[in-house]
Design a protein around this motif. Structure first.
Motif, PDB file in Angstrom:
ATOM      1  N   GLY A   9      39.332  45.530  41.274  1.00 42.91           N
ATOM      2  CA  GLY A   9      39.512  46.917  41.718  1.00 42.91           C
ATOM      3  C   GLY A   9      40.717  47.588  41.081  1.00 42.91           C
ATOM      4  O   GLY A   9      41.414  46.997  40.248  1.00 42.91           O
ATOM      5  N   PRO A  10      40.996  48.822  41.486  1.00 38.65           N
ATOM      6  CA  PRO A  10      42.082  49.583  40.851  1.00 38.65           C
ATOM      7  C   PRO A  10      43.485  49.058  41.201  1.00 38.65           C
ATOM      8  O   PRO A  10      44.452  49.439  40.552  1.00 38.65           O
ATOM      9  N   PHE A  11      43.597  48.196  42.215  1.00 37.22           N
ATOM     10  CA  PHE A  11      44.935  47.734  42.647  1.00 37.22           C
ATOM     11  C   PHE A  11      45.203  46.279  42.285  1.00 37.22           C
ATOM     12  O   PHE A  11      46.028  45.610  42.906  1.00 37.22           O
ATOM     13  N   HIS A  48      37.411  53.271  40.406  1.00 39.81           N
ATOM     14  CA  HIS A  48      37.039  51.888  40.078  1.00 39.81           C
ATOM     15  C   HIS A  48      37.102  51.673  38.569  1.00 39.81           C
ATOM     16  O   HIS A  48      36.636  52.518  37.800  1.00 39.81           O
ATOM     17  N   PRO A  49      37.721  50.529  38.127  1.00 44.04           N
ATOM     18  CA  PRO A  49      37.919  50.345  36.689  1.00 44.04           C
ATOM     19  C   PRO A  49      36.635  50.125  35.887  1.00 44.04           C
ATOM     20  O   PRO A  49      36.580  50.495  34.708  1.00 44.04           O
ATOM     21  N   ALA A 108      38.181  48.408  46.312  1.00 43.78           N
ATOM     22  CA  ALA A 108      39.636  48.556  46.193  1.00 43.78           C
ATOM     23  C   ALA A 108      40.358  47.636  47.188  1.00 43.78           C
ATOM     24  O   ALA A 108      41.429  47.115  46.882  1.00 43.78           O
ATOM     25  N   THR A 109      39.776  47.425  48.377  1.00 42.45           N
ATOM     26  CA  THR A 109      40.410  46.538  49.374  1.00 42.45           C
ATOM     27  C   THR A 109      39.982  45.082  49.180  1.00 42.45           C
ATOM     28  O   THR A 109      40.505  44.187  49.843  1.00 42.45           O
ATOM     29  N   LEU A 110      38.989  44.867  48.326  1.00 39.49           N
ATOM     30  CA  LEU A 110      38.318  43.571  48.108  1.00 39.49           C
ATOM     31  C   LEU A 110      37.499  43.136  49.327  1.00 39.49           C
ATOM     32  O   LEU A 110      36.946  42.027  49.340  1.00 39.49           O
TER      33      LEU A 110
END
Ligand SMILES: NC(=O)c1ccc[n+]([C@@H]2O[C@H](COP(=O)([O-])OP(=O)(O)OC[C@H]3O[C@@H](n4cnc5c(N)ncnc54)[C@H](OP(=O)(O)O)[C@@H]3O)[C@@H](O)[C@H]2O)c1
Length: 375
Positions: A166-168, A187-188, A201-203
């Motif tokens: 995800g982005p983080f 989202h990448p 993003a939170t998985l």
């Protein structure tokens, strides 16, 4: 040869439109016989216009969706709705001998035993395997399914799901907890609906997928593993008892898994390029960080706990993501809400019928809507 008749629930969504594209690319193989969307709109109208023979439904209830599927008697129903509105249609389709291509995670995670029982008995009646009746559409589960063709589940050591991260992926715990919708929606590698993009993003999405794999492939949660793989080239891997590992690779294009589920066992040419390994140069893999991504840890624990925990988790997550997107709390509020919902409802036994699944979902939804963090 007669065409495969497809009912598409969630037609105007990200998966629905890609499925419609797969079908439109192969008019000699497929026929769209039903289209259902929630709010509808231009995309739905355009599909209805280009498929004039298909029954069209907008804003139907769970019962309406079930009736639509049973009335048009398709060969396959693709469930690409969000939430649990497609659950009764899924179970009814399986019972009526209709194969189901399942994109909707709620149906598998919340519906659990109820859906899998229907799929197993449908497979017994048809003399097929369960996955021919209940076909995974999620890219990771499609990958596992493809790796498992011709294999015996009792020879499997582990199933591995890949996560883009995800982005983080590179962010600190504090940055992740404070993130806002604008950054979390980037989202990448995949372009998807808003709910699943936030879950990525939170998985939490990967935790839901682990529960999905545990259900679909009937393997213990402990045998489902996760590895972070930012390039999203390898989608899933199966480890066998002889030390061999099979992996499935593909471009990050959901039309691949959708086409595989609709056409199974025939692979469709969808104009998707193959992975160019030399162009990638290197592929990287690392373990997920359960501390920076507490939502993943909570989801995996809910899967291991079983009972009502997976249903509580996914119901709470639906509300948590909506509230996050509405700006009610930063990203860190999502795992807190999930934790409290699973703690409160997870100890209950697993729902034993569609009605019990829906009742739990509604109760947890109300709890999550009232949740303030001080509960
Ligand atoms: N997108 C992906 O790449 C991806 C990958 C793997 C799995 N999935 C799963 O697939 C499911 C769909 O995801 P998505 O990204 O396609 O979501 P999405 O873009 O939000 O689309 C959801 C679809 O469900 C429809 N819907 C809502 N209520 C309905 C109702 N009562 N009757 C009929 N249709 C209804 C929506 O219609 P309106 O928009 O008209 O309201 C829309 O067509 C989710 O469970 C997701 O987790 C998605």
């Amino acid at each position: 040869m007669s065409r495969i008749r497809v009912a598409l629930l969630g037609a105007s969504g990200s998966i629905g439109l890609q499925a419609a594209d797969v079908i439109a690319q192969h008019p000699d193989e497929f026929e769209l016989v039903a289209l259902a969307s929630g709010r509808g709109g231009e995309q739905h109208d355009a599909l209805a216009l280009s498929n004039p023979k298909a029954r069209s439904l907008i804003g139907g209830s769970a019962e309406d969706l079930q009736k639509l599927v049973l009335d048009c008697a398709p060969d396959i129903a693709l469930i690409a709705t969000t939430g649990v509105v497609g659950l009764s249609a899924t179970v009814a389709a399986l019972e009526a001998g209709v194969a189901v291509a399942i994109a909707n995670k709620e149906t598998i995670v919340a519906g659990g035993d109820v859906v899998m029982r229907a799929a197993r008995s449908a497979a017994e009646r048809k003399g097929t395997d369960v996955l021919e009746r209940l076909r995974p559409v999620d890219s990771e589960h499609s990958a596992l399914w493809q790796c498992l063709v011709g294999e015996s589940l009792d020879r499997v050591r582990s199933l591995w799901l890949t996560a883009s991260g995800g982005p983080f992926r590179e962010s600190t715990a504090a940055e992740i907890a404070a993130a806002t919708p604008a950054t979390a929606l980037k989202h990448p590698t995949w372009s998807m609906g808003a709910k699943i993009t936030i879950d990525s993003a939170t998985l939490v999405n990967k935790g839901l997928e682990a529960i999905e794999a545990h259900r679909l492939f009937s393997v213990p949660m402990e045998q489902v593993k996760i590895v972070v793989h930012p390039q999203s080239v390898v989608h899933g891997l199966v480890e066998f008892v002889d030390g061999s590992t099979k992996a499935q690779m593909g471009s990050p294009d959901m039309r691949g898994p959708i086409g595989y589920a609709l056409g199974y066992p025939v692979r469709m040419d969808l104009g998707i390029p193959n992975v160019d390994l030399a162009a990638h140069g290197s592929l990287t893999f690392s373990p997920p960080d359960l501390v920076r991504f507490p939502g993943l840890a909570i989801a995996l624990e809910a899967g291991r706990a079983g009972g009502a925990a997976p249903g509580a988790l996914i119901a709470a997550d639906g509300v948590a993501v909506t509230r996050f997107l509405a700006g009610e709390f930063p990203l860190g509020g999502i795992p807190q809400l999930l934790h409290d919902a699973v703690e409160q409802f997870g100890v209950r036994p697993a729902p034993a019928s569609v009605a019990e699944v829906i009742a739990l979902h509604e109760e947890v939804t109300q709890f999550a809507e009232r949740w303030s963090g001080a509960d």
